[in-house]
Design an enzyme around this catalytic site. Structure first.
Site: not given
Lengths: 279, 279
Positions: A114, A156, A41
């Site tokens: 994300k 994440c 990330e």
């Protein structure tokens, strides 16, 4: 059978230096035969959301900016699929935590942004991502690759949402990459949650975490421990918790339909009972 | 703070004998102060779906049949909430794998009926539940109890479906009981999946598995190992894999809102992106 690699590394505040470090490790992965390579990330930066500071907003780059240009050139040269997660500037003031996927011809196969954006303030863990990132607008898309494998991505915090992991399976993912920047409290969850996604959905999972202490960032120690998990939820291999590392695996995709037929989870789902999840 | 117990036991083909054995263990649980007690899946019978045999269909009982009458009397006497999973005859030919929930006054609080019904034929595991059970029609309902705690239930195979675990959370479950009859292949998944449900949804999970070899049933060894898992996904306590056992726990419900506030998972869900799960 597909050979693929996860790349974990330390970073500093200088984008060019991070891009060079990533290039070096991606070359190593390709030299070792990996056809799909995933970086961590925000690989081009420190994990800046540890604090709220307007100067970090300038780390965002457009999808045709210098970092992505370098990554596209690298993918074309090495003829690989490259997942290169960056801080993406879509418009002035509209910034995403993104994972562009580049094909072996250097063209963009697509971008996953994300979806779940945290803001946390507890003693062992602080992150103010909601200040930096708009919640992703792409949904849980998957990417067919020229190597006869369809891949998906969770970034994440997305990994804490089983809805996201399941939707990737429904969209055909055979391998799910999870580029991450995690530390502190979540240590014991790192294995547990990725193993559960793998076995619930019967696909491979590759978790990639940054490692070490960001130079010019927070003083947190990112614990690396990038890993491959098989479709029965068993850890195949795991990287160190202190060093830059390329974690290569050969994944046999033929076991996926076999286990899915044996276990029947997809046959036996009850979408008629799941309506509350989306309301 | 609520004291609650899981009861794991061996069974034989005689319903009355199983009911007596359960009564004995439920009394022990109540003696030790448990206010909510959960028995295993199909507690009044052997795990008959190991084979397809019409005689086992006669093990089904109506909700006002003798097994449930005995359980209601027991709950009233001990002033407990009792989850007593049985093979339920709703109508002739309409049979469910059910978990009736009885209140401390002996009245039925409601019934959860197993939603996901397996049929498996692999070397280490055979189960033809689709022959015996209609897929449940209740959805993932929860049960407010007079002890100021709301509970939910997943029955055995239901635990492989994260959609079900999540929906129970959305419906207010603070404790999820998972009455089970599991053996063979799934051994290493028993902990993994229940721990993942607990931490993904931030509630307590109590897994109850039968134990030993069913007398008059298959020759499989059910591995017991009933366990309590806390809302961070950590195993609190676990029963033996060979013996009848009452596993009592004191659960502090006040940690649930605290962890949910700290972590933000429910704030940060994206129902707008989850539509595919129910279509």
């Amino acid at each position: 059978m597909i050979r693929t690699a996860l790349v974990q590394m330390g970073t500093d505040y200088d984008t060019e230096s991070n891009v060079k470090r990533a290039e070096h490790l991606v070359r190593e992965a390709a030299d070792r035969g990996a056809r799909i390579v995933c970086l961590q990330e925000l690989f081009h930066a420190v994990y800046f959301p540890y604090e709220m500071n307007a100067r970090h907003l300038d780390l965002a780059e457009p999808i045709d900016g210098p970092t992505m240009e370098a990554m596209r050139e690298l993918a074309r040269e090495l003829e690989i699929v490259l997942i290169a997660p960056i801080y993406e500037k879509a418009l002035d003031g509209l910034l995403y935590n993104s994972a562009p996927v580049i094909g072996p011809d250097g063209d963009l196969l697509g971008i996953y942004r994300k979806s779940h954006i945290p803001i946390v303030s507890v003693p062992s863990l602080t992150g103010v991502e909601k200040y930096y990132f708009a919640p992703g607008d792409t949904g849980f898309i998957t990417f067919p690759t020229p190597f006869d494998v369809t891949i998906g991505i969770l970034i994440c915090y997305d990994r804490h949402f089983p809805e996201a992991a399941r939707t990737l399976a429904l969209n055909g993912a055979q391998i799910v990459y999870v580029p991450t920047a995690t530390t502190g409290m979540s240590r014991y969850l790192w294995e547990l949650e990725l193993q559960a996604h793998a076995v619930d959905n019967i696909y491979y999972v590759g978790g990639v975490n940054r490692v070490g202490v960001d130079e010019g960032g927070s003083d947190s120690h990112f614990y690396g421990s990038s890993m491959w998990v098989d479709p029965k939820g068993r850890i195949i291999s795991q990287a160190s918790d202190t060093e830059d590392e390329v974690l290569v695996a050969d994944l046999d995709l033929s076991v996926i339909p076999q286990i899915r037929n044996d276990w029947g989870f997809f046959r036996d789902r009850r979408p008629d009972l799941y309506g509350q999840l989306s309301t």
